[in-house]
Design a protein around this motif. Structure first.
Motif, mmCIF file in Angstrom:
data_model
loop_
_atom_site.group_PDB
_atom_site.id
_atom_site.type_symbol
_atom_site.label_atom_id
_atom_site.label_comp_id
_atom_site.label_asym_id
_atom_site.label_seq_id
_atom_site.Cartn_x
_atom_site.Cartn_y
_atom_site.Cartn_z
ATOM 1 N N ASN A 1 0.873 -1.284 -0.210
ATOM 2 C CA ASN A 1 0.127 -0.011 0.165
ATOM 3 C C ASN A 1 1.008 1.142 0.011
ATOM 4 N N PHE A 2 0.573 1.939 -0.825
ATOM 5 C CA PHE A 2 1.388 3.425 -1.010
ATOM 6 C C PHE A 2 0.470 4.649 -1.309
ATOM 7 N N SER A 3 0.966 5.808 -1.274
ATOM 8 C CA SER A 3 0.363 6.990 -1.518
ATOM 9 C C SER A 3 0.910 7.807 -2.557
ATOM 10 N N GLY A 4 0.093 8.854 -2.952
ATOM 11 C CA GLY A 4 0.679 9.598 -3.981
ATOM 12 C C GLY A 4 -0.371 10.897 -4.218
ATOM 13 N N THR A 5 -0.204 11.416 -5.517
ATOM 14 C CA THR A 5 -1.078 12.585 -5.510
ATOM 15 C C THR A 5 -1.608 12.266 -7.120
ATOM 16 N N TYR A 6 -2.679 13.054 -7.385
ATOM 17 C CA TYR A 6 -3.374 13.289 -8.666
ATOM 18 C C TYR A 6 -3.388 14.589 -9.030
ATOM 19 N N SER A 7 -3.641 14.894 -10.190
ATOM 20 C CA SER A 7 -3.691 16.339 -10.886
ATOM 21 C C SER A 7 -4.830 15.828 -12.130
ATOM 22 N N LEU A 8 -5.770 16.676 -12.101
ATOM 23 C CA LEU A 8 -6.808 16.581 -12.890
ATOM 24 C C LEU A 8 -7.351 17.932 -13.561
ATOM 25 N N THR A 9 -7.199 17.998 -15.043
ATOM 26 C CA THR A 9 -7.573 18.953 -15.770
ATOM 27 C C THR A 9 -8.469 18.826 -16.853
ATOM 28 N N ILE A 10 -9.476 19.816 -16.917
ATOM 29 C CA ILE A 10 -10.233 19.482 -17.966
ATOM 30 C C ILE A 10 -10.127 20.974 -18.896
ATOM 31 N N GLU A 11 -9.936 20.775 -20.082
ATOM 32 C CA GLU A 11 -9.780 21.937 -21.196
ATOM 33 C C GLU A 11 -10.687 21.931 -22.363
ATOM 34 N N GLY A 12 -10.834 23.097 -22.916
ATOM 35 C CA GLY A 12 -11.547 23.153 -24.052
ATOM 36 C C GLY A 12 -13.134 23.238 -24.023
ATOM 37 N N GLY A 13 -13.675 23.342 -22.761
ATOM 38 C CA GLY A 13 -14.865 23.586 -22.532
ATOM 39 C C GLY A 13 -15.207 24.786 -22.156
ATOM 40 N N SER A 14 -16.340 25.239 -21.712
ATOM 41 C CA SER A 14 -16.908 26.470 -21.350
ATOM 42 C C SER A 14 -16.150 27.279 -20.218
ATOM 43 N N LYS A 15 -15.747 26.415 -19.484
ATOM 44 C CA LYS A 15 -14.695 26.811 -18.086
ATOM 45 C C LYS A 15 -13.799 25.901 -17.761
ATOM 46 N N PRO A 16 -12.482 26.144 -18.043
ATOM 47 C CA PRO A 16 -11.513 25.227 -17.798
ATOM 48 C C PRO A 16 -11.673 24.914 -16.360
ATOM 49 N N TYR A 17 -11.009 23.577 -16.022
ATOM 50 C CA TYR A 17 -11.283 23.025 -14.518
ATOM 51 C C TYR A 17 -9.836 22.629 -14.184
ATOM 52 N N ALA A 18 -9.339 22.589 -12.947
ATOM 53 C CA ALA A 18 -8.020 21.947 -12.577
ATOM 54 C C ALA A 18 -8.543 21.494 -11.010
ATOM 55 N N ALA A 19 -7.908 20.352 -10.549
ATOM 56 C CA ALA A 19 -7.850 19.942 -9.442
ATOM 57 C C ALA A 19 -6.743 19.200 -9.086
ATOM 58 N N GLU A 20 -6.288 19.100 -7.638
ATOM 59 C CA GLU A 20 -5.353 18.229 -7.458
ATOM 60 C C GLU A 20 -5.653 17.578 -5.904
ATOM 61 N N GLY A 21 -5.260 16.334 -5.726
ATOM 62 C CA GLY A 21 -5.263 15.615 -4.511
ATOM 63 C C GLY A 21 -4.418 14.797 -4.060
ATOM 64 N N LYS A 22 -4.927 13.838 -3.002
ATOM 65 C CA LYS A 22 -4.113 12.687 -2.691
ATOM 66 C C LYS A 22 -4.655 11.588 -3.186
ATOM 67 N N VAL A 23 -3.901 10.666 -3.664
ATOM 68 C CA VAL A 23 -4.445 9.276 -3.756
ATOM 69 C C VAL A 23 -3.858 8.034 -2.980
ATOM 70 N N SER A 24 -4.737 7.060 -2.949
ATOM 71 C CA SER A 24 -4.152 5.690 -1.996
ATOM 72 C C SER A 24 -4.295 4.715 -3.097
ATOM 73 N N CYS A 25 -2.714 3.948 -3.079
ATOM 74 C CA CYS A 25 -2.831 2.974 -4.052
ATOM 75 C C CYS A 25 -2.216 1.626 -3.387
ATOM 76 N N GLY A 26 -2.458 0.607 -4.033
ATOM 77 C CA GLY A 26 -2.271 -0.768 -3.684
ATOM 78 C C GLY A 26 -1.848 -1.768 -4.597
ATOM 79 N N THR A 27 -1.416 -3.042 -4.093
ATOM 80 C CA THR A 27 -1.272 -4.116 -4.965
ATOM 81 C C THR A 27 -2.346 -5.212 -4.797
ATOM 82 N N LYS A 28 -2.601 -6.089 -5.621
ATOM 83 C CA LYS A 28 -3.707 -6.952 -5.349
ATOM 84 C C LYS A 28 -2.960 -8.286 -5.668
#
Length: 146
Positions: free
Chosen positions: A119-146
């Motif tokens: 189990n490990f953690s990290g970050t994510y970055s989300l961007t939406i472009e080309g629409g009526s209003k650009p959007y950007a968000a960042e946050g923490k993410v949890s990951c792991g193996t199965k």
């Protein structure tokens, strides 16, 4: 006797190969977005991608008409890296008629090279472009193996 040992060695080698492939998952749920991603990488040279799938909900009401719910498959994974405890996934959705030309880019960076963990953690970055209003968000993410 030799035949039995050769068969046993073959079975052990096959069992080791079957368990060596990695299945990774990442998820996040915060004020901006909720998503899950699952990918599988082969253990052999090149760490070839076996499969990829995911789902995303963008929580911003302004983005709801175009990207409120998206399902991802292997063709959406534009960049991937999994090696020695480090993971990078880039999901790109070029949209279509239902997004009115807007595109979505989700990047996950997790783990630490040289320190593989179940189990490990990290970050994510989300961007939406080309629409009526650009959007950007960042946050923490949890990951792991199965």
């Amino acid at each position: 006797m030799w035949r039995g040992m050769i068969i046993l060695a073959g079975l052990l080698a096959a069992a080791g190969t079957a368990h060596a492939d990695s299945r990774l998952f990442c998820s996040a749920d915060d004020a901006q977005a909720r998503f899950t991603l699952e990918s599988g990488f082969a253990s052999d040279a090149g760490h070839r991608l076996n499969h990829f799938r995911g789902a995303l909900i963008v929580k911003d009401p302004a983005q709801a008409p175009t990207f409120s719910k998206r399902v991802f498959e292997s063709q959406h994974l534009s960049n991937h890296w999994s090696r020695d405890g480090e993971l990078l996934l880039e999901v790109f959705d070029e949209g279509g008629d239902d997004t009115e030309g807007a595109t979505l880019d989700l990047v996950v960076v997790a783990g630490q090279r040289g320190k593989p963990a179940a189990n490990f953690s990290g970050t994510y970055s989300l961007t939406i472009e080309g629409g009526s209003k650009p959007y950007a968000a960042e946050g923490k993410v949890s990951c792991g193996t199965k």
